[in-house]
Structures are given as C-alpha cells and as structure tokens.
Design a protein around this motif. Sequence first.
Motif, PDB file in Angstrom:
ATOM      1  N   PHE A   1      -2.592  27.901  -5.619  1.00  0.00           N
ATOM      2  CA  PHE A   1      -1.424  27.203  -5.084  1.00  0.00           C
ATOM      3  C   PHE A   1      -1.574  25.697  -5.208  1.00  0.00           C
ATOM      4  CE2 PHE A   1      -4.401  27.635  -1.565  1.00  0.00           C
ATOM      5  CZ  PHE A   1      -4.428  26.367  -1.032  1.00  0.00           C
ATOM      6  N   ALA A   2      -2.816  25.201  -5.336  1.00  0.00           N
ATOM      7  CA  ALA A   2      -3.056  23.761  -5.432  1.00  0.00           C
ATOM      8  C   ALA A   2      -2.829  23.229  -6.845  1.00  0.00           C
ATOM      9  CB  ALA A   2      -4.484  23.443  -4.983  1.00  0.00           C
ATOM     10  N   GLY A   3      -2.489  24.107  -7.790  1.00  0.00           N
ATOM     11  CA  GLY A   3      -2.325  23.666  -9.167  1.00  0.00           C
ATOM     12  C   GLY A   3      -3.671  23.541  -9.843  1.00  0.00           C
ATOM     13  N   ASP A   4      -3.715  22.729 -10.865  1.00  0.00           N
ATOM     14  CA  ASP A   4      -4.952  22.546 -11.627  1.00  0.00           C
ATOM     15  C   ASP A   4      -5.698  21.346 -11.059  1.00  0.00           C
ATOM     16  OD1 ASP A   4      -6.982  22.506 -13.438  1.00  0.00           O
ATOM     17  OD2 ASP A   4      -5.761  21.973 -15.185  1.00  0.00           O
ATOM     18  N   GLN A   5      -6.582  21.622 -10.108  1.00  0.00           N
ATOM     19  CA  GLN A   5      -7.308  20.546  -9.453  1.00  0.00           C
ATOM     20  C   GLN A   5      -8.788  20.889  -9.353  1.00  0.00           C
ATOM     21  OE1 GLN A   5      -5.138  19.949  -5.679  1.00  0.00           O
ATOM     22  NE2 GLN A   5      -4.262  18.096  -6.558  1.00  0.00           N
TER      23      GLN A   5
ATOM     24  N   GLN B   1     -23.363  21.476  -0.802  1.00  0.00           N
ATOM     25  CA  GLN B   1     -22.126  21.074  -1.485  1.00  0.00           C
ATOM     26  C   GLN B   1     -22.147  21.610  -2.909  1.00  0.00           C
ATOM     27  OE1 GLN B   1     -19.695  16.959  -1.753  1.00  0.00           O
ATOM     28  NE2 GLN B   1     -21.683  16.856  -2.726  1.00  0.00           N
ATOM     29  N   GLN B   2     -20.973  22.081  -3.377  1.00  0.00           N
ATOM     30  CA  GLN B   2     -20.876  22.527  -4.763  1.00  0.00           C
ATOM     31  C   GLN B   2     -19.500  22.163  -5.318  1.00  0.00           C
ATOM     32  OE1 GLN B   2     -21.036  26.890  -3.504  1.00  0.00           O
ATOM     33  NE2 GLN B   2     -19.551  27.028  -5.180  1.00  0.00           N
ATOM     34  N   GLU B   3     -19.458  21.956  -6.607  1.00  0.00           N
ATOM     35  CA  GLU B   3     -18.194  21.640  -7.271  1.00  0.00           C
ATOM     36  C   GLU B   3     -17.427  22.929  -7.545  1.00  0.00           C
ATOM     37  OE1 GLU B   3     -18.917  19.380 -10.761  1.00  0.00           O
ATOM     38  OE2 GLU B   3     -19.617  17.606  -9.679  1.00  0.00           O
ATOM     39  N   ILE B   4     -16.094  22.851  -7.389  1.00  0.00           N
ATOM     40  CA  ILE B   4     -15.239  24.008  -7.650  1.00  0.00           C
ATOM     41  C   ILE B   4     -13.975  23.528  -8.347  1.00  0.00           C
ATOM     42  CG2 ILE B   4     -16.096  25.277  -5.630  1.00  0.00           C
ATOM     43  CD1 ILE B   4     -13.408  24.580  -4.284  1.00  0.00           C
ATOM     44  N   ASN B   5     -13.136  24.476  -8.778  1.00  0.00           N
ATOM     45  CA  ASN B   5     -11.812  24.144  -9.278  1.00  0.00           C
ATOM     46  C   ASN B   5     -10.823  25.174  -8.730  1.00  0.00           C
ATOM     47  OD1 ASN B   5     -11.149  26.303 -11.437  1.00  0.00           O
ATOM     48  ND2 ASN B   5     -13.219  25.602 -11.992  1.00  0.00           N
ATOM     49  N   SER B   6      -9.565  24.790  -8.708  1.00  0.00           N
ATOM     50  CA  SER B   6      -8.557  25.643  -8.076  1.00  0.00           C
ATOM     51  C   SER B   6      -8.179  26.854  -8.920  1.00  0.00           C
ATOM     52  CB  SER B   6      -7.303  24.815  -7.772  1.00  0.00           C
ATOM     53  OG  SER B   6      -6.801  24.236  -8.970  1.00  0.00           O
TER      54      SER B   6
ATOM     55  N   PHE C   1     -16.493  26.309   6.507  1.00  0.00           N
ATOM     56  CA  PHE C   1     -16.545  25.550   5.255  1.00  0.00           C
ATOM     57  C   PHE C   1     -15.332  24.627   5.182  1.00  0.00           C
ATOM     58  CE2 PHE C   1     -13.709  29.002   4.189  1.00  0.00           C
ATOM     59  CZ  PHE C   1     -12.755  28.413   3.369  1.00  0.00           C
ATOM     60  N   VAL C   2     -15.426  23.640   4.313  1.00  0.00           N
ATOM     61  CA  VAL C   2     -14.278  22.812   3.952  1.00  0.00           C
ATOM     62  C   VAL C   2     -14.242  22.678   2.433  1.00  0.00           C
ATOM     63  CG1 VAL C   2     -14.201  21.506   6.108  1.00  0.00           C
ATOM     64  CG2 VAL C   2     -15.578  20.658   4.191  1.00  0.00           C
ATOM     65  N   VAL C   3     -13.033  22.556   1.910  1.00  0.00           N
ATOM     66  CA  VAL C   3     -12.805  22.335   0.481  1.00  0.00           C
ATOM     67  C   VAL C   3     -11.869  21.149   0.346  1.00  0.00           C
ATOM     68  CG1 VAL C   3     -11.664  23.253  -1.584  1.00  0.00           C
ATOM     69  CG2 VAL C   3     -13.199  24.712  -0.261  1.00  0.00           C
ATOM     70  N   VAL C   4     -12.140  20.289  -0.621  1.00  0.00           N
ATOM     71  CA  VAL C   4     -11.226  19.210  -0.976  1.00  0.00           C
ATOM     72  C   VAL C   4     -10.858  19.369  -2.440  1.00  0.00           C
ATOM     73  CG1 VAL C   4     -10.816  16.731  -1.035  1.00  0.00           C
ATOM     74  CG2 VAL C   4     -12.404  17.685   0.653  1.00  0.00           C
ATOM     75  N   LEU C   5      -9.549  19.457  -2.713  1.00  0.00           N
ATOM     76  CA  LEU C   5      -9.052  19.549  -4.088  1.00  0.00           C
ATOM     77  C   LEU C   5      -8.125  18.382  -4.340  1.00  0.00           C
ATOM     78  CD1 LEU C   5      -8.194  23.362  -4.166  1.00  0.00           C
ATOM     79  CD2 LEU C   5     -10.119  22.258  -5.316  1.00  0.00           C
TER      80      LEU C   5
END
Length: 643
Positions: free
Chosen positions: A599-603, A619-624, A638-642
Amino acid sequence: MKKIGSYLVMFSVCVLAGCSKPAPDLLTSPDKQLHVKVFVTKQNTLAYSIDRAAQPVVLESDLGLQLTAADFTQGVAIESQSPVAPVTDEYSMRVGKKSKIAYSANEQTFVIENAQQQKLQVTFRVSNDGVAFRYAVTDPVIAQKQFVKETTSFHFAPTAKAWLQPMSVAQTGWSNTNPSYEEHYQMDIPVGTASTLGAGWAFPGLFNTNNNWVLISEAGMDGSWHASRLAHDSADGEYTVASPQAPEVFTNGGLLASGTDKLISPWRILAIGDLPTIMQSTLGTDLAIPAISLKNDFIKPGHSSWSWAILKDDFTTFDVQKKFIDYAADMYWDYTLIDADWDKKIGYEKLKELVDYAAKKNIGILVWYNSSGDWNQTPYSPKSELLTHEQRAAVFARLRDIGVKGLKIDFFAGDGQSMIAYYVDILKDAAEYNLSVNFHGATLPRGWQRTYPHLMTMESIKGFEFTTFSQADQDPVAKHVAMALFARNVFDPMDFTPMAFGDIPNIKRVTENSFELAESVLMISGIQHFAEIPEGMATAPDYVKDFLRELPREWDDVKFIDGYPGKYLVLARKAGDAWYIAGINAEAESKTLTLDLSFAGDQKGVLIGSGETERSFVQQEINSKTPQTITLRPSAGFVVVLK
C-alpha cells in the motif's frame, strides 16, 4: 419491555394502538450497508435498531428523555419526521489520525410528542462507518428544561462480547481524585456482565456481535450537558446511558444538564463495521462541534521531555529541568514539561530563566497546574488559581508574558455538567492567551480537540505513571496498551506518556524496548510526553535516537493492518510521503506476522525490532514490495519507516 423485531408486526401494532406510523423508508448509510429503524413500540415508548449488511447489530433499544417538566420515556408518538437529507462536512485536524477529513451521512429528524403534546426532536445521522443520534428540546411550552434521566440503550445479542473500562466510584482513590478514567479494561467479557466497581462503564465501549464491531462513545460537548457513561447493570445485554455520580461537580455547581431556550444533548455515536473500519473511523470528531475562531499560529503539536514520569517529585528543580531542556534539544524535540510544585521549588523568577534558556534552543516550556478547588484533597500546587475567569485571565496573562507555551492541568472532579463547563471555560480562556492545554486526572475529550484546536491531549487512561507505582500495574501493561489503542485512543488523543528503555526504580519492567518504541507511533497525542530520561535514552543506539528525532508530530492518514483488542496490533500512519508502521504483541506466546506493505507504493526503508535480548534493538533494510515476515516475542514490537 417486550421486543418486537419485525417492522410489519410493529406497524400493525401501531395501527391498532393508534400510535404514529414509522418512517416508510429505512434510514440508511450512503453505501446502503447500515440500516436504522426508529419506531414506537407496543408499549408506546420510542425505540430504534441497527442492521449492517442485513445482520442485526443493535437490537431493539430504547430512546427517551425525562425532564422535570416533560416526560418522553413513555406514552409517546412520532408526530412527524423530516425527509432524509444528505449531510457533508470537510475539516482539518492538527491533532488526530488524519489531517484532512471528509464526512458524509444521511440525516433524519423525528419529532416526538408525549401525552401532554410536548415535543422532543431526535436526529439520526448514518454514515458508512457508523450511526449517531442526539436529542433536542426546543419546545417553548417547556419553560425550564431540567434533565432527570435518559433511557437511551444499546441492546446486543446474548452471544455478543464486550471490552470495557469500569468507571471508578467518585471520591475514591488517592486524595479522593476518582473518577479519572484510570482503570484496567475488562476484555472479551459476555455482554450483561455487571461493572466491576459498581459505577458503570466508561466510554468508549467496544463490542463484537455477529462479526460486527461496535465502538460507542459521545461527542459534541459544549458545557451545557453532563458527560455520560454506560450503567452498572446491563441485563440481557442491554446497556443504558447513565449520569455521573453526585460528587462529580464544580463546587456548588450543577450535576445534570439544564436549559431555558433549548436543551441539546451530545451525539451518541456508534462506529460500526470490521476492525479496519473502527480503527480508521473519525466519527469522534465528525460529530464534534467545529473549531472555534482563534489565532492558530501558536498551535504546535510536538514531542516533549519530562522528568516526573520516572524521577518523581524531588527532581522538579531548576538544575534538573535545565538538564531536561538540553535533553529535548539534543533529541530535536519541541517542549519540556515542568511538573507539580514548580511554583515552590523553582518559582516564577527562575521559571522565566528556564523559559529564556529553552527559547535559545528552540524548546517551549509547559507548566503544571492543579485544577482543584475543594473537590479533592490533592496537595500539589499551584492550586486553586484557575477557578474563576478572573483568576485564569491573570494566570494565563502572566504565563504568556513569561513565554510559557502551555499548561498541564490536573485533578478534575468528574463528569457533572458544572465540571464539563469548567473544562470548556478553561479552554476558551487559554485560547485568548495563546496557550496550549493538556488535561490530566480528567474526563474523556469527546472530540474537544476539534472544537478547541489548542487542546493537545488528555490523560483519561491508566498511563505509564501507574506502571512506575506498582508491579501490579506494570505486569499487565502490554495487554492494557493493546486494549487502549482499540478503544480510548481511537477517537481522542491520549496522554499515556509512553516509552522507557532503561530501568524504573523498584519495578521490573515487563515490556521489551521494541514494544516501548512502537508506542511512539501507535499512540496519538498532540504533544507526546516521552517518559524516558536522558540516562535511559543514552542506552539506545543512534538509529533509534534518530528515529525519535525525525518522528512526525502530525499525521495525514492511518491504515489498520492487523490486530485484535488486547492481543496485538499493527498500524500504519502516513506523514507527507512517508509511512510509519508499528506493531506490538501483548500475548503470552510469540506471534509471527506476514505484512503486505505494498500500500506504500515503491518505497525503501528500515525495520527496527528486538535484538537478542529484551533491552536490545536490531535494524534491517526493507522495501515495500517484499512482504515482511516478523516474529514478535511476548511484549515485543517493531517500527518500520518507508520513504
């Protein structure tokens, strides 16, 4: 009262009894999913029911008011009803889950007549996310409109379950400060269960029936009506609206609503639907009174440091508060709150020094006040300085001139009409002096944050401070938080004062640091007063500090992802182009979640969760685009920032 579920049966009975004919068409929501019936029963009382998608949600339930000079609880007829008309509204919020809100509903007003030909108006609004209704007495024949009781009820099927916070008994608790909406929720209980303290149940009340969720509260409080709750007894799953207890008043003030020209109740609101509908609903402000006219350039939602949560009374000193100003500046926060007895331990002259020092670091100062006159035995000061308009004008002018940005006002007496009027008077006066407001030891906001945009937050919850007083309150805190987010914090800002990473004196903290961090996103509060002190924050890695430095102060949108009341929650909030997602697990066993973040698009972004120990992070890197599988230990998050 005998319940008659069929519209055709009801119609036939009314014809035989001579009562008024109900509206020929059902009042429905714009999407046609919610249906409301308003009718007169065989016993000539007024009633309503609500269906959703052809399933009963609220069974036949009572409507009615009794005044000293008029009774609309029996012997009534529907004299007339207006045509169904669309109602739309658009408004903006600085404090809430959404910044720009559009409301759409269908409205119908019923004129009710009693045997004395006195008239009562009942207006219903039905939107896609719920139902609201209120009473209005404007009949000039009724010269004095003094409230006696309300028979409004919410009747649920015997199989329904409830999630409710008990009301406390007035004048109990520390220094006689109850009720303050500071009890643990009773969760997943059968409807009809009597309240545990004998004083009823607090709004909002959450129910589940026929796979539909219902969140009940009220909104639209202008100071002329008392605040309500659900009654202690709810036989057969029928919950009745109840009035406050006798001591819940301003000194020598009125307990119940009264008026001369008119008497208009708050809206009784029922958000109805699945859990996403409930958690994303804005009914609590949709039905609130629109914002007053004020200069809003002083309104600044933000984050605050605060010494008292962990350090308590002895640290409200000049040097410690100066340290917390430095701490707020280092965290790029906005405020420092100076708590009780500052007038004795710091004084106005030194307060001015702190305000000036903080201003150089772009930090605003907030100060504590005791609302109380003689309605409780609280010792803290400044006390009894806000009781009259003249007192407030003098205090507020002095604080404004010193440069103080807002007040935390504590220890109110409850929900009586005169006490509700006291809240409103404070808010109106504070607006005149460009001061933000935070009420503690207080009632539920009921949408006041829309009407008074400088109202940043209210406590009205058993918050973090209680978990520092006793292990008995610390142990269930994960479930308590996971419940409050599905009820107390759905419509209104909540000053829970979250988040600790370090130790709490004399307490064994049960939540993991990742759970504490998630609270910063999950909880809505116009000013988020973080409980953690500098020493505890120093234990967090830099990326956690940076997360808290950059955390938005205002939110544009919300999306419910997954959860269940009292068990777990995953929620997403949007600010600008960024999405912040947070989750907590309050169950006794680990929980694995697979999250679709498309839902966040390509982030791209980062996920911060628990490390190998309860107090550590990873901490780890992710994508939407890639679904995220996350396993949460008990009391972890947990928290996620996109972006």
